[in-house]
Design an enzyme around this catalytic site. Structure first.
Site, PDB file in Angstrom:
ATOM      1  CG  HIS A  25      23.213  43.372 -13.339  1.00  0.00           C
ATOM      2  ND1 HIS A  25      24.344  42.521 -13.482  1.00  0.00           N
ATOM      3  CD2 HIS A  25      23.644  44.079 -12.093  1.00  0.00           C
ATOM      4  CE1 HIS A  25      24.826  42.419 -12.274  1.00  0.00           C
ATOM      5  NE2 HIS A  25      24.520  43.417 -11.475  1.00  0.00           N
ATOM      6  CE1 TYR A  26      21.079  41.315 -20.813  1.00  0.00           C
ATOM      7  CE2 TYR A  26      21.487  43.462 -22.093  1.00  0.00           C
ATOM      8  CZ  TYR A  26      21.741  42.168 -21.976  1.00  0.00           C
ATOM      9  OH  TYR A  26      22.165  41.264 -22.940  1.00  0.00           O
ATOM     10  CB  THR A  27      16.169  40.923 -16.278  1.00  0.00           C
ATOM     11  OG1 THR A  27      15.391  41.779 -17.442  1.00  0.00           O
ATOM     12  CG2 THR A  27      16.050  41.746 -15.067  1.00  0.00           C
ATOM     13  CD  GLU A  49      19.771  41.727 -12.866  1.00  0.00           C
ATOM     14  OE1 GLU A  49      19.616  41.996 -13.912  1.00  0.00           O
ATOM     15  OE2 GLU A  49      20.804  40.952 -12.474  1.00  0.00           O
ATOM     16  CG  HIS A  75      27.152  42.009 -14.795  1.00  0.00           C
ATOM     17  ND1 HIS A  75      26.303  41.223 -14.877  1.00  0.00           N
ATOM     18  CD2 HIS A  75      28.244  41.759 -14.194  1.00  0.00           C
ATOM     19  CE1 HIS A  75      26.892  40.173 -14.252  1.00  0.00           C
ATOM     20  NE2 HIS A  75      28.028  40.202 -13.837  1.00  0.00           N
ATOM     21  CG  ASP A  78      24.395  42.422 -17.814  1.00  0.00           C
ATOM     22  OD1 ASP A  78      25.312  41.867 -18.151  1.00  0.00           O
ATOM     23  OD2 ASP A  78      23.736  42.822 -16.818  1.00  0.00           O
TER      24      ASP A  78
HETATM   25 ZN   LIG Z   1      24.368  41.114 -15.140  1.00  0.00          ZN
END
Ligand SMILES: [Zn+2]
Length: 241
Positions: free
Chosen positions: A26-28, A91, A133, A143
């Site tokens: 993911h990215y935050t 993340e 994600h 993301d």
């Molecule tokens: Zn995510």
């Protein structure tokens, strides 16, 4: 690279349904890493991940791998629905498309690569089960996005990669239908996406094409499946086995 972790326990976890076999990146999507870390540890937020990787390469450990973290939400990959129970979530700090999406620094990606190796030393996670994600929730999520260096990860042994082959063929796009669309949807399903084939290039199909492009065809993220996109999909299936 020797891995060191910063322990930052989150209360947001419960029991797993099975050992992890999927790795979700993911990215935050928040302005700063510390803001994201606060949220991932906030009991009210009810979200978490197993790890968070800062832009400088620091790795925070939030939830033990043996427990279920709450990172993916409604999701699907290769026959598994709601994959939090069978996945590990990482993340990666980046403001994301909403707050100023920017390239992931080298130190951060080196840490992600080392963390992948570390996680995979403990669990059986196939290359075809290392996803973003957006791959597992294409209708809701963007993301880690089209700047995430999936190719570099694969060069270090983590995840599937082939470059888009030059391939002729009419682009398939929203509104098209027929056996060509059906075959493409079947191929996406085989790779892992949730896209039961019906031969109609509808909104859900466009979302899956876009998610695929964010991961594997980063120079062309437009939801239009040109010949090269479709050939790349087939080439990936050969690797995925
Ligand atoms: Zn995510």
């Amino acid at each position: 690279m020797t891995l060191s972790f910063v322990d930052a326990p989150s209360p947001n976890f419960d029991a797993r349904t099975a050992p992890p076999e999927i790795l979700v990146l993911h990215y935050t999507g928040m302005r700063t890493g510390s803001e994201a870390l606060d949220r991932l540890r906030d009991p009210q937020a009810k979200v978490s991940s197993h790890y968070m990787v800062e832009e400088d390469g620091r790795i925070f450990r939030l939830v033990p791998e043996e427990r279920r973290a709450w990172h993916a939400g409604v999701s699907y990959w290769k026959g598994q629905r709601n994959i939090n129970g069978v996945s590990i979530g990482v993340e990666i700090v980046n403001p994301g498309h909403e707050f100023g999406y920017r390239p992931f620094p080298d130190a951060q990606i080196e840490a992600v690569i080392a963390l992948c190796a570390d996680i995979r030393s403990r669990w059986t996670i196939d290359d075809g089960h290392i996803v973003g994600h957006s791959d597992v929730a294409p209708a809701r999520k963007d993301d880690p996005g089209e700047l995430f260096p999936w190719k570099r990860l694969a060069e270090h042994g983590h995840g599937l990669w082939v470059d888009a082959p030059a391939a002729p063929g009419e682009p398939l796009k929203r509104g098209d239908d027929g056996v060509g669309v059906f075959a493409m949807q079947a191929a996406f399903t085989r790779l892992g996406y949730d896209l039961p084939p019906d031969g109609k290039f509808d909104e859900a199909t466009e979302q899956v094409v876009t998610a695929f492009q964010r991961h594997w065809r980063q120079g062309r993220v437009d939801g239009i499946a040109d010949g090269a996109t479709r050939a790349q999909l087939i080439a990936l299936l050969r690797l995925a086995g």
